[in-house]
Design a protein around this motif. Structure first.
Motif, mmCIF file in Angstrom:
data_model
loop_
_atom_site.group_PDB
_atom_site.id
_atom_site.type_symbol
_atom_site.label_atom_id
_atom_site.label_comp_id
_atom_site.label_asym_id
_atom_site.label_seq_id
_atom_site.Cartn_x
_atom_site.Cartn_y
_atom_site.Cartn_z
ATOM 1 N N GLY A 1 -7.171 -10.427 3.460
ATOM 2 C CA GLY A 1 -8.332 -11.056 4.087
ATOM 3 C C GLY A 1 -8.196 -11.125 5.594
ATOM 4 N N ALA A 2 -6.986 -11.484 6.053
ATOM 5 C CA ALA A 2 -6.764 -11.600 7.493
ATOM 6 C C ALA A 2 -6.897 -10.254 8.192
ATOM 7 C CB ALA A 2 -5.383 -12.197 7.762
ATOM 8 N N MET A 3 -6.288 -9.214 7.632
ATOM 9 C CA MET A 3 -6.326 -7.905 8.276
ATOM 10 C C MET A 3 -7.708 -7.259 8.168
ATOM 11 S SD MET A 3 -3.473 -7.860 9.647
ATOM 12 C CE MET A 3 -3.487 -6.216 10.337
ATOM 13 N N THR A 4 -8.434 -7.562 7.105
ATOM 14 C CA THR A 4 -9.806 -7.062 7.003
ATOM 15 C C THR A 4 -10.653 -7.606 8.149
ATOM 16 O OG1 THR A 4 -9.668 -6.866 4.592
ATOM 17 C CG2 THR A 4 -11.872 -6.985 5.558
ATOM 18 N N GLN A 5 -10.464 -8.884 8.475
ATOM 19 C CA GLN A 5 -11.179 -9.480 9.605
ATOM 20 C C GLN A 5 -10.784 -8.804 10.916
ATOM 21 O OE1 GLN A 5 -10.178 -13.713 9.128
ATOM 22 N NE2 GLN A 5 -12.338 -14.101 8.743
ATOM 23 N N LEU B 1 -9.413 0.359 6.923
ATOM 24 C CA LEU B 1 -10.245 -0.674 6.319
ATOM 25 C C LEU B 1 -10.648 -0.271 4.904
ATOM 26 C CD1 LEU B 1 -11.845 -3.313 6.523
ATOM 27 C CD2 LEU B 1 -13.706 -2.017 7.617
ATOM 28 N N GLU B 2 -10.888 1.007 4.698
ATOM 29 C CA GLU B 2 -11.251 1.489 3.367
ATOM 30 C C GLU B 2 -10.099 1.271 2.381
ATOM 31 O OE1 GLU B 2 -11.939 3.083 6.220
ATOM 32 O OE2 GLU B 2 -14.082 2.564 6.058
ATOM 33 N N ASP B 3 -8.864 1.463 2.870
ATOM 34 C CA ASP B 3 -7.702 1.207 2.014
ATOM 35 C C ASP B 3 -7.660 -0.259 1.575
ATOM 36 O OD1 ASP B 3 -6.723 3.819 2.174
ATOM 37 O OD2 ASP B 3 -5.608 3.394 4.016
ATOM 38 N N LEU B 4 -7.959 -1.161 2.505
ATOM 39 C CA LEU B 4 -7.929 -2.589 2.186
ATOM 40 C C LEU B 4 -9.033 -2.961 1.198
ATOM 41 C CD1 LEU B 4 -7.161 -4.249 5.659
ATOM 42 C CD2 LEU B 4 -5.596 -3.786 3.766
ATOM 43 N N LYS B 5 -10.202 -2.337 1.370
ATOM 44 C CA LYS B 5 -11.314 -2.639 0.462
ATOM 45 C C LYS B 5 -11.017 -2.176 -0.967
ATOM 46 C CE LYS B 5 -15.008 -2.613 3.940
ATOM 47 N NZ LYS B 5 -16.218 -1.905 4.438
ATOM 48 N N ALA B 6 -10.260 -1.093 -1.070
ATOM 49 C CA ALA B 6 -9.941 -0.553 -2.395
ATOM 50 C C ALA B 6 -8.750 -1.241 -3.045
ATOM 51 C CB ALA B 6 -9.662 0.949 -2.288
ATOM 52 N N LEU C 1 0.818 -1.216 0.000
ATOM 53 C CA LEU C 1 0.000 0.000 0.000
ATOM 54 C C LEU C 1 0.852 1.267 0.000
ATOM 55 C CD1 LEU C 1 -2.700 -1.160 2.581
ATOM 56 C CD2 LEU C 1 -3.032 -0.872 0.114
ATOM 57 N N GLY C 2 2.129 1.116 0.322
ATOM 58 C CA GLY C 2 3.020 2.266 0.330
ATOM 59 C C GLY C 2 2.792 3.213 1.485
ATOM 60 N N LYS C 3 2.258 2.717 2.598
ATOM 61 C CA LYS C 3 2.029 3.560 3.779
ATOM 62 C C LYS C 3 2.090 2.698 5.049
ATOM 63 C CE LYS C 3 -2.085 4.946 2.421
ATOM 64 N NZ LYS C 3 -3.442 5.563 2.466
ATOM 65 N N GLU C 4 2.546 3.314 6.145
ATOM 66 C CA GLU C 4 2.646 2.590 7.416
ATOM 67 C C GLU C 4 1.280 2.408 8.062
ATOM 68 O OE1 GLU C 4 5.427 4.283 10.096
ATOM 69 O OE2 GLU C 4 7.156 4.034 8.750
ATOM 70 N N ASP C 5 0.458 3.447 7.952
ATOM 71 C CA ASP C 5 -0.874 3.400 8.562
ATOM 72 C C ASP C 5 -1.921 3.320 7.456
ATOM 73 O OD1 ASP C 5 0.154 3.699 11.183
ATOM 74 O OD2 ASP C 5 0.349 5.853 10.844
ATOM 75 N N TYR C 6 -2.754 2.320 7.530
ATOM 76 C CA TYR C 6 -3.796 2.163 6.527
ATOM 77 C C TYR C 6 -5.111 1.829 7.220
ATOM 78 C CZ TYR C 6 -2.166 -2.648 7.253
ATOM 79 O OH TYR C 6 -1.776 -3.831 7.816
#
Length: 543
Positions: A222-226, A204-209, A197-202
């Motif tokens: 998938g794991a981090m989304t959970q 849930l919206e970042d993961l969905k996109a 993702l190119g960022k330290e802090d992300y």
């Protein structure tokens, strides 16, 4: 414990007292939350830091209407001169130098600091701000381990403790291993996603996109989304996991370690109630171990409206630190002597955010509770965090001597509320009981003071009890003629009722009406409690 975000739903029938009394407290209109549009969005961080002070009818969050009481009641009775109330906090130690607590700490005016003399002849040398019954001790075994080590295999407690020990030890070992494995997986997934993702802090919206480019990235996503379903950030999740690992490590190294001796450093005989020459006046203790007590003290009385930190429930209060509770099970002797110390040195309310399920010298504590009752001191006690029905399980200390009637009218047991109104209103961890829990108060994700001028979310019935102790202190400050037993009844009778069927014991398949979760069937409410206290004080209502 991780917390899912709130989706407030359901309806409430509130019982609000109406009328005015000798102090011209404002009328309270009857209200019903059925007519209020319920919130359906998650609470913000700012709302979470404040929710326990919110008003249920106005905010649809089962807080204690603290702000409403200060706005509509205390501002209206400024002509009253409240009597300062001392609240004894029996806990792990308190950072009395904290920016939000230093001005509300009790000082023993009859003691000269640092002269090595018991100036006030109370039996404690230089107890300027309280007493430390643990000395330099921090960690302790659970009581069941101490019972096993004594080896009285003819006693019922020994047989029960022996049967429980292996299960508890294996559970702690398995949980420690599981938390370590989860933390390792989270750390690896986080490192991969930071690069992707190119960022330290992300978020849930970042993961969905994000569109994973490899099977490894897809698995990590998938794991981090959970995980985001349980925490706001990866940092919070890692913190929770690390604290869990630390907790289970402490259990294995200290609480459940049969070879660990945490008491020898204190220098007394914990089985001799007459051996009282021990402890010291360092009420902070080790700051690392003072987090719990500091958090509890802030809930009660963190200095209000000073422009920093947070507001405690009660103004006009002085906190008396009595260091009593180690990392492990407290000793009955320390609890009994700590209650007596607080009583003898002027406390009118005592908070006890601790408890255990074995008590070899329970009679010492019962005698101390009766002594507190004889001196008109109210004891507010946490119900415990094991999701148990206390009508079927004894937690100590309690006011239920040998399963008979209450031994005194000055002991109030408090369960914990979640910030969602409806089926999930009772905190999943909270003990409950129609006969042996008296009331419920906010106890999930509570923001309060921690050592070294810190602030943090903690949760437990340990957080619910001091909220109620703060309510009790305010009643006693404004209506000092009311007795401890009357204050207990006022708190129980003035709370808000609910028509909700609630989940108990953290089991979604086990629901009962909220009214059956405690003796009063109510949520503590400062606004209503002050109104009822006024009416009782004026002789307009008999309890």
């Amino acid at each position: 414990m991780t917390i899912k975000k709130s989706m407030v739903a359901g309806a409430i029938a509130t019982t609000l007292l109406a009328g005015c009394g000798s102090t011209n407290i404002l009328l309270t209109p009857e209200e019903n939350i059925d007519s209020v549009a319920l919130k359906v969005s998650p609470l913000t961080d700012t709302q979470l830091k404040h929710w326990s002070h919110d008003d249920l009818p106005a905010d649809t969050i089962p807080g204690m209407s603290v702000d409403k009481a200060y706005t509509d009641i205390f501002n209206a009775i400024k002509e009253l001169r409240p009597t300062p109330v001392i609240v004894g906090v029996l806990d792990s130690g308190i950072d009395i130098e904290h920016e939000d607590l230093k001005n509300v700490i009790w000082t023993n005016e009859d003691e000269i600091a640092g002269n090595g003399i018991d100036d006030d002849k109370n039996g404690f040398v230089d107890d300027v701000h309280g007493w430390n019954f643990l000395g330099k001790a921090n960690n302790e075994q659970l009581e069941l381990v101490r019972i096993i080590n004594k080896g009285d295999d003819g006693s019922a407690d020994y047989q029960r403790a022996k049967a429980e020990y292996d299960e508890k030890y294996n559970e702690a070992l398995q949980n420690k291993t599981r938390y370590e494995q989860i933390l390792q997986s989270v750390t690896q997934a986080d490192e991969l996603l930071q690069k992707e993702l190119g960022k330290e802090d992300y978020t849930l919206e970042d993961l969905k996109a994000y569109k994973p480019s490899t099977p490894e990235a897809q698995a990590a996503t998938g794991a981090m989304t959970q995980m985001f379903a349980y925490e706001d950030s990866v940092a919070d999740l890692k913190k929770e996991l690390k604290e869990g690992i630390e907790y289970f490590t402490d259990q294995l190294n200290y609480n459940l370690n049969k070879d660990f001796d945490g008491r020898s450093i204190v220098g007394d005989d914990p089985d001799d109630i007459t051996d009282t020459d021990y402890g010291d006046n360092n009420v902070i203790g080790d700051r690392e171990h003072a987090k719990h007590g500091t958090h509890v003290a802030g809930i009660i009385a963190a200095q209000r409206n000073n422009g920093i930190g947070m507001n405690g429930v009660a103004d006009h209060v002085k906190i008396m630190p009595v260091r009593t509770v180690p990392n492990g099970d407290e000793y009955d002797k320390d609890v009994a002597l700590a209650i007596r110390y607080a009583v003898d040195n002027g406390a009118k309310v005592i908070n006890g955010s601790f408890g255990k399920y074995y008590s070899p010298h329970k009679q010492w504590v019962w005698d101390a509770i009766k002594y507190a009752a004889s001196k008109d001191v109210l004891i507010v006690k946490a119900a415990g965090n094991e999701s148990l029905d206390l009508d079927e399980n004894n937690v100590y200390p309690n006011d239920n001597e040998n399963n008979t009637a209450e031994i005194a009218d000055n002991f109030l047991t408090v369960g914990a509320l979640n910030y969602e109104y409806g089926p999930e209103m009772v905190a999943t961890f909270s003990n409950y009981g129609k006969d042996n829990v008296d009331v419920f108060a906010p106890g999930t994700k509570i923001w309060s003071t921690t050592p070294n001028n810190g602030y943090e979310f903690l949760q437990g019935t340990s957080m619910a009890a001091p909220a109620v102790a703060g309510v009790a202190a305010l009643i006693r400050a404004y209506f000092p003629k009311l007795k401890a037993g009357e204050v207990k009844k006022i708190i129980m009778q003035s709370g808000l009722t609910s028509t909700a069927n609630v989940i108990l014991g953290g089991n979604p398949n086990y629901k009962k009406p909220f009214a059956e979760a405690s003796k009063s069937g109510k949520m503590v409410n400062l606004y209503n409690a002050m109104i009822l206290a006024d009416k009782v004080n004026a002789g307009k209502v008999k309890l």
